[in-house]
Every structure is written in structure tokens, then in C-alpha cells.
Design a protein around this motif. Structure first.
Motif, PDB file in Angstrom:
ATOM      1  N   LEU A 175      47.625  38.525  34.908  1.00 40.79           N
ATOM      2  CA  LEU A 175      46.858  38.091  36.076  1.00 40.79           C
ATOM      3  C   LEU A 175      45.885  39.170  36.537  1.00 40.79           C
ATOM      4  CD1 LEU A 175      49.554  36.225  38.216  1.00 40.79           C
ATOM      5  CD2 LEU A 175      48.059  35.345  36.412  1.00 40.79           C
ATOM      6  N   PHE A 176      46.273  40.411  36.411  1.00 38.48           N
ATOM      7  CA  PHE A 176      45.380  41.486  36.859  1.00 38.48           C
ATOM      8  C   PHE A 176      44.104  41.509  36.016  1.00 38.48           C
ATOM      9  CE2 PHE A 176      43.910  45.891  36.438  1.00 38.48           C
ATOM     10  CZ  PHE A 176      43.612  46.175  37.757  1.00 38.48           C
ATOM     11  N   HIS A 177      44.245  41.379  34.697  1.00 38.55           N
ATOM     12  CA  HIS A 177      43.065  41.363  33.838  1.00 38.55           C
ATOM     13  C   HIS A 177      42.223  40.114  34.092  1.00 38.55           C
ATOM     14  CE1 HIS A 177      45.206  44.508  31.573  1.00 38.55           C
ATOM     15  NE2 HIS A 177      44.009  44.843  31.134  1.00 38.55           N
ATOM     16  N   LEU A 178      42.876  39.000  34.381  1.00 38.27           N
ATOM     17  CA  LEU A 178      42.120  37.794  34.708  1.00 38.27           C
ATOM     18  C   LEU A 178      41.287  37.999  35.970  1.00 38.27           C
ATOM     19  CD1 LEU A 178      41.487  34.810  34.138  1.00 38.27           C
ATOM     20  CD2 LEU A 178      43.515  34.219  35.480  1.00 38.27           C
ATOM     21  N   GLN A 179      41.864  38.601  36.976  1.00 37.85           N
ATOM     22  CA  GLN A 179      41.130  38.881  38.210  1.00 37.85           C
ATOM     23  C   GLN A 179      39.978  39.861  37.967  1.00 37.85           C
ATOM     24  OE1 GLN A 179      44.349  40.279  40.625  1.00 37.85           O
ATOM     25  NE2 GLN A 179      44.975  38.233  41.285  1.00 37.85           N
ATOM     26  N   MET A 180      40.202  40.877  37.137  1.00 39.54           N
ATOM     27  CA  MET A 180      39.146  41.833  36.845  1.00 39.54           C
ATOM     28  C   MET A 180      38.019  41.193  36.052  1.00 39.54           C
ATOM     29  SD  MET A 180      39.866  44.722  38.304  1.00 39.54           S
ATOM     30  CE  MET A 180      40.416  43.637  39.643  1.00 39.54           C
ATOM     31  N   ASN A 181      38.350  40.316  35.100  1.00 38.68           N
ATOM     32  CA  ASN A 181      37.308  39.662  34.306  1.00 38.68           C
ATOM     33  C   ASN A 181      36.463  38.722  35.164  1.00 38.68           C
ATOM     34  OD1 ASN A 181      38.220  40.984  32.016  1.00 38.68           O
ATOM     35  ND2 ASN A 181      39.539  39.296  31.374  1.00 38.68           N
ATOM     36  N   LEU A 186      31.419  37.745  38.683  1.00 39.47           N
ATOM     37  CA  LEU A 186      30.958  37.369  40.022  1.00 39.47           C
ATOM     38  C   LEU A 186      30.618  38.561  40.898  1.00 39.47           C
ATOM     39  CD1 LEU A 186      33.509  34.507  40.826  1.00 39.47           C
ATOM     40  CD2 LEU A 186      31.195  34.292  39.914  1.00 39.47           C
ATOM     41  N   THR A 187      31.011  39.769  40.492  1.00 37.79           N
ATOM     42  CA  THR A 187      30.921  40.997  41.294  1.00 37.79           C
ATOM     43  C   THR A 187      31.893  40.914  42.482  1.00 37.79           C
ATOM     44  OG1 THR A 187      29.165  40.313  42.812  1.00 37.79           O
ATOM     45  CG2 THR A 187      28.488  41.194  40.666  1.00 37.79           C
ATOM     46  N   ARG A 188      32.011  41.989  43.193  1.00 35.35           N
ATOM     47  CA  ARG A 188      32.929  42.011  44.342  1.00 35.35           C
ATOM     48  C   ARG A 188      32.357  41.288  45.563  1.00 35.35           C
ATOM     49  NH1 ARG A 188      37.222  45.429  43.719  1.00 35.35           N
ATOM     50  NH2 ARG A 188      37.126  46.855  41.936  1.00 35.35           N
ATOM     51  N   ASN A 189      31.066  41.117  45.596  1.00 36.38           N
ATOM     52  CA  ASN A 189      30.425  40.423  46.718  1.00 36.38           C
ATOM     53  C   ASN A 189      29.475  39.359  46.162  1.00 36.38           C
ATOM     54  OD1 ASN A 189      31.491  42.085  48.965  1.00 36.38           O
ATOM     55  ND2 ASN A 189      30.314  43.701  47.968  1.00 36.38           N
ATOM     56  N   PRO A 190      30.010  38.207  45.758  1.00 33.05           N
ATOM     57  CA  PRO A 190      29.146  37.155  45.210  1.00 33.05           C
ATOM     58  C   PRO A 190      28.125  36.686  46.241  1.00 33.05           C
ATOM     59  CG  PRO A 190      31.471  36.713  44.746  1.00 33.05           C
ATOM     60  CD  PRO A 190      31.437  37.839  45.727  1.00 33.05           C
ATOM     61  N   LEU A 201      39.849  32.465  45.481  1.00 33.05           N
ATOM     62  CA  LEU A 201      40.934  31.666  44.903  1.00 33.05           C
ATOM     63  C   LEU A 201      41.660  32.433  43.811  1.00 33.05           C
ATOM     64  CD1 LEU A 201      42.247  28.862  45.105  1.00 33.05           C
ATOM     65  CD2 LEU A 201      40.634  28.074  43.359  1.00 33.05           C
ATOM     66  N   ILE A 202      40.904  33.180  42.998  1.00 30.88           N
ATOM     67  CA  ILE A 202      41.519  33.967  41.928  1.00 30.88           C
ATOM     68  C   ILE A 202      42.324  35.125  42.505  1.00 30.88           C
ATOM     69  CG2 ILE A 202      41.036  35.396  39.918  1.00 30.88           C
ATOM     70  CD1 ILE A 202      40.684  32.417  39.493  1.00 30.88           C
ATOM     71  N   GLN A 203      41.829  35.731  43.566  1.00 33.68           N
ATOM     72  CA  GLN A 203      42.570  36.840  44.174  1.00 33.68           C
ATOM     73  C   GLN A 203      43.886  36.376  44.780  1.00 33.68           C
ATOM     74  OE1 GLN A 203      40.504  39.212  42.545  1.00 33.68           O
ATOM     75  NE2 GLN A 203      41.460  40.359  44.206  1.00 33.68           N
ATOM     76  N   HIS A 204      43.973  35.121  45.182  1.00 35.10           N
ATOM     77  CA  HIS A 204      45.208  34.588  45.765  1.00 35.10           C
ATOM     78  C   HIS A 204      46.276  34.301  44.718  1.00 35.10           C
ATOM     79  CE1 HIS A 204      42.913  33.125  49.590  1.00 35.10           C
ATOM     80  NE2 HIS A 204      43.195  34.420  49.620  1.00 35.10           N
ATOM     81  N   LEU A 205      45.949  34.498  43.438  1.00 38.05           N
ATOM     82  CA  LEU A 205      46.960  34.311  42.395  1.00 38.05           C
ATOM     83  C   LEU A 205      48.134  35.271  42.570  1.00 38.05           C
ATOM     84  CD1 LEU A 205      44.997  33.737  39.067  1.00 38.05           C
ATOM     85  CD2 LEU A 205      46.699  32.222  40.088  1.00 38.05           C
ATOM     86  N   ARG A 251      29.176  30.085  35.975  1.00 36.46           N
ATOM     87  CA  ARG A 251      29.659  29.238  34.887  1.00 36.46           C
ATOM     88  C   ARG A 251      30.650  29.993  33.992  1.00 36.46           C
ATOM     89  NH1 ARG A 251      28.342  24.861  31.573  1.00 36.46           N
ATOM     90  NH2 ARG A 251      28.668  25.259  29.351  1.00 36.46           N
ATOM     91  N   LYS A 252      30.327  31.246  33.656  1.00 32.45           N
ATOM     92  CA  LYS A 252      31.224  32.034  32.809  1.00 32.45           C
ATOM     93  C   LYS A 252      32.567  32.273  33.503  1.00 32.45           C
ATOM     94  CE  LYS A 252      27.610  34.448  30.231  1.00 32.45           C
ATOM     95  NZ  LYS A 252      26.976  35.752  29.929  1.00 32.45           N
ATOM     96  N   ALA A 253      32.532  32.575  34.794  1.00 31.23           N
ATOM     97  CA  ALA A 253      33.781  32.792  35.525  1.00 31.23           C
ATOM     98  C   ALA A 253      34.614  31.510  35.573  1.00 31.23           C
ATOM     99  CB  ALA A 253      33.479  33.291  36.931  1.00 31.23           C
ATOM    100  N   TRP A 254      33.960  30.382  35.803  1.00 31.29           N
ATOM    101  CA  TRP A 254      34.693  29.115  35.868  1.00 31.29           C
ATOM    102  C   TRP A 254      35.299  28.753  34.515  1.00 31.29           C
ATOM    103  CZ3 TRP A 254      37.385  25.380  37.698  1.00 31.29           C
ATOM    104  CH2 TRP A 254      37.460  24.173  37.010  1.00 31.29           C
ATOM    105  N   LEU A 255      34.544  28.912  33.432  1.00 37.59           N
ATOM    106  CA  LEU A 255      35.083  28.589  32.104  1.00 37.59           C
ATOM    107  C   LEU A 255      36.254  29.494  31.751  1.00 37.59           C
ATOM    108  CD1 LEU A 255      31.814  27.961  30.056  1.00 37.59           C
ATOM    109  CD2 LEU A 255      33.430  26.271  30.950  1.00 37.59           C
ATOM    110  N   LEU A 256      36.191  30.747  32.172  1.00 37.93           N
ATOM    111  CA  LEU A 256      37.307  31.661  31.907  1.00 37.93           C
ATOM    112  C   LEU A 256      38.579  31.171  32.593  1.00 37.93           C
ATOM    113  CD1 LEU A 256      38.447  34.338  30.849  1.00 37.93           C
ATOM    114  CD2 LEU A 256      37.553  35.439  32.910  1.00 37.93           C
ATOM    115  N   VAL A 257      38.477  30.821  33.875  1.00 38.31           N
ATOM    116  CA  VAL A 257      39.649  30.347  34.613  1.00 38.31           C
ATOM    117  C   VAL A 257      40.098  28.988  34.093  1.00 38.31           C
ATOM    118  CG1 VAL A 257      40.513  29.742  36.896  1.00 38.31           C
ATOM    119  CG2 VAL A 257      38.931  31.664  36.636  1.00 38.31           C
TER     120      VAL A 257
END
Length: 367
Positions: A175-181, A186-190, A201-205, A251-257
Motif C-alpha cells: 500500500l505504501f508503494h501504491l500511495q507513492m506511485n 498527481l503530486t502532493r498538491n493536485p 481516497l488513496i491516502q485513506h487506504l 488518467r495514469k493515476a486512475w488506471l494504476l488504482v
């Protein structure tokens, strides 16, 4: 007479030796009752073992060579332990079936070291390779009995190797690598509202602990898709004249999740109670290995590889058993230089006037 240095008979007359006190260094002294000569028995095997022990203690410890040797430069220590670089340790084969196994790769120079760690913190096996390919992961997985769950960071080549070597093992994505990817895309401030909602939503995992929370999280993910999914399909005309995705990073972030959820790699820990991150491996073994290499910075790549092997072996079975498993590494012979054939070369790098490289002078060619 030709006798061994470790013989119990006199080297001059062949009479059996008897004990005669000890040398100032503590070594047993022997005396011949016939000719009266006194000597100590040489043990090259013990000397080599103690040199190897001092070498491994320096390599895996924090003391410098001068501190171990008691000199100003440590030159004597390097001279005594020069042959120890050719000694290679080996882990005993793993025959125990573990509930969960964590795998990860660490780069040492141009080589990648794949490490398998059990959920109890034991190093099970390692594999040297040129990259995280399917063949490299398969070579590592075949050294360990199939566990119930495999935890990884989503490296390339691992899913194919997992299907081949451990077809009945469940896979947990870290999960940590998923959040980092996702943060990398998206960067830290999309900037967009959709990006901020997806990253939150990903950080709430990290807060998901049971099945009810996992179901609720997937419901929220589905709501995000219904509200912002159209943004991942929008296209716009780019400067190069081609159409591209307007929100490419989103799009890349969504496809990854989406792929991780679709393949059921995200909530394996809820059902089976396995670790949900590879932190025990990366924050434990890999971090300690990097610290050891940092203390001995300046080593060649081959020496760094040998140091990593000694570190993993001593960490798992201790220095005494590690010394017993050490064997001399087989070095590949260097290719002999090819002999040049005698006579003029048919193809060469030299220049020749016959190739028309110079301006002709004189009466040549005139009619």
C-alpha cells in the motif's frame, strides 16, 4: 625427513614430541626428548579461519581497519585479509513454509539484488540479476517453498513469475508503494478537484482494517469514477498536431488504482492477516545493507556484492555458521589475446594511397 608443519614428530630426528609449556602468544609448545629442539605446531586452517572472522567482523561491524588492527593505517589488516574477498558465504536451503513472504530488489552498482524475507523477519534467499525480469524473479521464488501470500511493491516481471512458480499463492500489493506511485502522478498538491479527491481516497487506504471498511472504500472509489471518470477520457489537440489525453496524469493515476483493485491485489491482508507493506524488508534489511555499504564506501562493485552476501548471511545464521558455509568463489578465466596473423592485413585502420585519399601529381593519367 619430509614431515608436515602440523606433525607431532620432530622435524629433525622424527622422535615423538611432548608438551613443553606455552608460547608467549598462548600457543602450545612442543619439545623433542631426543635432540632437545623446541617448536610450535602450525595450524594454517585456524589462522585462515581467524583472518576470515576478523574480516567479516570488520565488514559487518562499525570498527575501522586501523581500530581492528591496532595500527595507524590498517595496512597489515588488508594484507592478511586480501584472500578473504574470494570467500563466498551461502545460506542453507529454505524448507519451512511461511504464511507470508516479502520480496524486493535493491541496486548495488550495475547489479540488482532480489531478497526474500519472511513475515517473521528471516532472510530466506537472494538472487543476483541484471534487472527485475521474469526469469530473475522465477529464480528467486524457486528457492523458497510457496507461502500463502506474497507481498511486493509491484515490480515488473513478478506477476508472470508468480503464476509460474507459486500459482496458488495470493498476491498483496504494498500500500505504501501504491500511495507513492499515485503521488508521483498527481503530486502532493493536485491542481484539479478530481486529482485532490483521488489522492485523498488513496491516502485513506491506511485506515482500512476490516471488510466493512474495505467495502466502503470501494464504494467511494466507484463514486469517484461516476463523478470524475469522464475526465480520464477527454482528449485535446496538442502542439505537435496529435490528439492526447487532456488530464494525462489523472488518467495514469486512475488506471494504476483501477488495475490493482480489478486484480484483487489491494485487500488481501484483510482476509488473510498478512503484512500490507514491504516496510520490514525495505526499512529493515535494505536500509541496514545501504548503511553498511555507506560505511565502507569506495569498494569496487565486486567487493560490494561480496559484502552484501556476508551481511545477509551473518544476519540470518550468525558469524560462526557463516564461516563454516564459506567457499572459494569460482572466477571466470580471462580470455587470452588473439594472435595476429602474419603478413599484410586485408582490412586495417591505416591509410593507403590506393584508396584515392591524396591528390595525384606528375604525368600520371595524361594522354
Amino acid at each position: 625427513m619430509p614431515t608436515s608443519l602440523n606433525s607431532t614428530t620432530c622435524l629433525l630426528c622424527g622422535t615423538k614430541l611432548v608438551k613443553n609449556g606455552r608460547h608467549p602468544s598462548g600457543t602450545q609448545r612442543w619439545r623433542c626428548t631426543s635432540c632437545g629442539t623446541s617448536q610450535t605446531r602450525k595450524r594454517p586452517d585456524l589462522t585462515q579461519r581467524e583472518h576470515l572472522r576478523a574480516f567479516v567482523s570488520w565488514l559487518t561491524g562499525k570498527r575501522s581497519q586501523p581500530e581492528i588492527d591496532g595500527t595507524q593505517t590498517g595496512r597489515s589488516f588488508r594484507r592478511r585479509t586480501a584472500k578473504c574477498w574470494t570467500m563466498r558465504p551461502h545460506l542453507p536451503p529454505c524448507n519451512t513454509i511461511h504464511h507470508a513472504v516479502m520480496v524486493d530488489g535493491i541496486w548495488i552498482g550495475s547489479w540488482c539484488l532480489l531478497i526474500a524475507l519472511s513475515d517473521t523477519g528471516h532472510v530466506l534467499a537472494w538472487q543476483w540479476c541484471s534487472g527485475e525480469t521474469t526469469a530473475a524473479w522465477s529464480a528467486l521464488l524457486t528457492k523458497v517453498p510457496p507461502p500463502a501470500v506474497l507481498v511486493s511493491d509491484g515490480g515488473t516481471g513478478l506477476p508472470s513469475a508468480l503464476r509460474q512458480a507459486w500459482p496458488h499463492t495470493w498476491h498483496q500489493r504494498c500500500l505504501f508503494h501504491l500511495q507513492m506511485n499515485v503521488t508521483r502522478h498527481l503530486t502532493r498538491n493536485p491542481r484539479t478537484k478530481a486529482g485532490r479527491a483521488l489522492r485523498a481516497l488513496i491516502q485513506h487506504l491506511s485506515d482500512v482494517r476490516d471488510e466493512d471498511q474495505a467495502i466502503q472504500w470501494q464504494v467511494l472509489l466507484n463514486q469517484w469514477w461516476q463523478e470524475y471518470g469522464y475526465l480520464t477520457r477527454e482528449r485535446t489537440l496538442l502542439r505537435n498536431g496529435y490528439f492526447g489525453f487532456t488530464h494525462d496524469r489523472l488518467r495514469k493515476a486512475w488506471l494504476l488504482v483501477h488495475n490493482v483493485v480489478r486484480k484483487d491485489l489491494i485487500f488481501t491482508y484483510v482476509r488473510y492477516g498478512n503484512p500490507r507493506t514491504t516496510s520490514p524488508l525495505e526499512g529493515g534489511v535494505n536500509a541496514q545493507l545501504r548503511e553498511m555499504l555507506r560505511r565502507h564506501r569506495g569498494m569496487s562493485e565486486e567487493h560490494r556484492r561480496r559484502a552484501a552476501e556476508w551481511f545477509l548471511t551473518v544476519r540470518e545464521i550468525g558469524i560462526d555458521e557463516a564461516l563454516a558455509t564459506a567457499t572459494t568463489a569460482i572466477e571466470k578465466p580471462r580470455p587470452e589475446p588473439r594472435e595476429e596473423p602474419e603478413g599484410p592485413a586485408l582490412y586495417d585502420t591505416g591509410l593507403d594511397s590506393g584508396e584515392g585519399l591524396w591528390m595525384r601529381a606528375g604525368w600520371a593519367g595524361r594522354g
